[in-house]
Design a protein around this motif. Structure first.
Motif, short mmCIF file in Angstrom:
data_model
loop_
_atom_site.label_atom_id
_atom_site.label_comp_id
_atom_site.label_asym_id
_atom_site.label_seq_id
_atom_site.Cartn_x
_atom_site.Cartn_y
_atom_site.Cartn_z
N ASP A 141 49.38 24.00 83.01
CA ASP A 141 49.93 22.73 83.43
C ASP A 141 48.90 21.61 83.31
O ASP A 141 49.18 20.52 82.80
CB ASP A 141 50.44 22.85 84.87
CG ASP A 141 51.23 21.64 85.31
OD1 ASP A 141 52.40 21.53 84.90
OD2 ASP A 141 50.68 20.83 86.07
N SER A 142 47.68 21.88 83.76
CA SER A 142 46.61 20.88 83.68
C SER A 142 46.24 20.57 82.23
O SER A 142 46.04 19.40 81.87
CB SER A 142 45.37 21.36 84.44
OG SER A 142 45.65 21.48 85.80
N GLN B 275 48.85 18.42 80.72
CA GLN B 275 48.74 17.05 81.24
C GLN B 275 47.75 16.22 80.43
O GLN B 275 48.05 15.10 80.03
CB GLN B 275 48.30 17.12 82.70
CG GLN B 275 48.05 15.81 83.37
CD GLN B 275 47.49 15.99 84.77
OE1 GLN B 275 47.67 17.03 85.42
NE2 GLN B 275 46.80 14.99 85.25
N LYS C 274 48.93 15.64 76.82
CA LYS C 274 49.92 14.55 76.82
C LYS C 274 49.21 13.20 76.88
O LYS C 274 49.57 12.27 76.15
CB LYS C 274 50.87 14.73 77.99
CG LYS C 274 51.95 13.68 78.08
CD LYS C 274 52.83 13.93 79.29
CE LYS C 274 53.81 12.79 79.46
NZ LYS C 274 54.53 12.86 80.74
N SER D 182 51.09 19.71 73.99
CA SER D 182 51.42 19.54 75.39
C SER D 182 52.73 20.25 75.72
O SER D 182 52.84 20.95 76.73
CB SER D 182 51.53 18.05 75.72
OG SER D 182 51.90 17.86 77.06
N TYR E 246 53.24 23.19 78.49
CA TYR E 246 54.19 23.07 79.60
C TYR E 246 55.19 24.23 79.58
O TYR E 246 55.55 24.76 80.63
CB TYR E 246 54.93 21.74 79.57
CG TYR E 246 54.16 20.60 80.20
CD1 TYR E 246 53.70 20.68 81.52
CD2 TYR E 246 53.91 19.43 79.49
CE1 TYR E 246 53.00 19.64 82.10
CE2 TYR E 246 53.22 18.39 80.07
CZ TYR E 246 52.76 18.49 81.37
OH TYR E 246 52.07 17.46 81.96
N GLY F 30 57.03 19.92 88.13
CA GLY F 30 56.23 18.94 87.38
C GLY F 30 56.31 19.18 85.89
O GLY F 30 56.42 18.23 85.10
N ALA G 27 57.86 16.70 83.03
CA ALA G 27 57.06 16.30 81.88
C ALA G 27 57.77 16.65 80.58
O ALA G 27 57.78 15.85 79.64
CB ALA G 27 55.69 16.96 81.94
#
Length: 80
Positions: free
Chosen positions: A36-37, A40, A43, A51, A55, A67, A71
């Motif tokens: 996830d990080s 982020q 992106k 990205s 995700y 989240g 996204a």
């Protein structure tokens, strides 16, 4: 390590932050949060396809990751 990568990225060391977060996905492949990080920051630098993949991986590991769902809704084209 995740926090360090994000701190580097958001404090002017984007390439180093990206690399730390990429390595973190290798070191901790079962952690939805590292994907996830990484997604982020990918992106944030305009690496849209990468990205999206990260995700998706995060959601695979944690289907409750709202989240990541949000996204992806922003990143994926409207399917109407």
């Amino acid at each position: 390590m995740n926090r360090q990568g994000l701190q580097l990225f958001y404090n002017g060391y984007q390439p180093a932050g990206l690399e730390v977060l990429r390595l973190n996905t290798i070191l901790y492949p079962a952690s939805w949060n590292v994907y996830d990080s990484y997604a982020q920051v990918l992106k944030a630098v305009g690496q849209r396809q990468e990205s999206i993949l990260m995700y998706h991986k995060s959601l695979e590991l944690n289907p409750k990751n709202k989240g990541a769902e949000q996204a992806l809704a922003e990143l994926l084209p409207d399917k109407k």
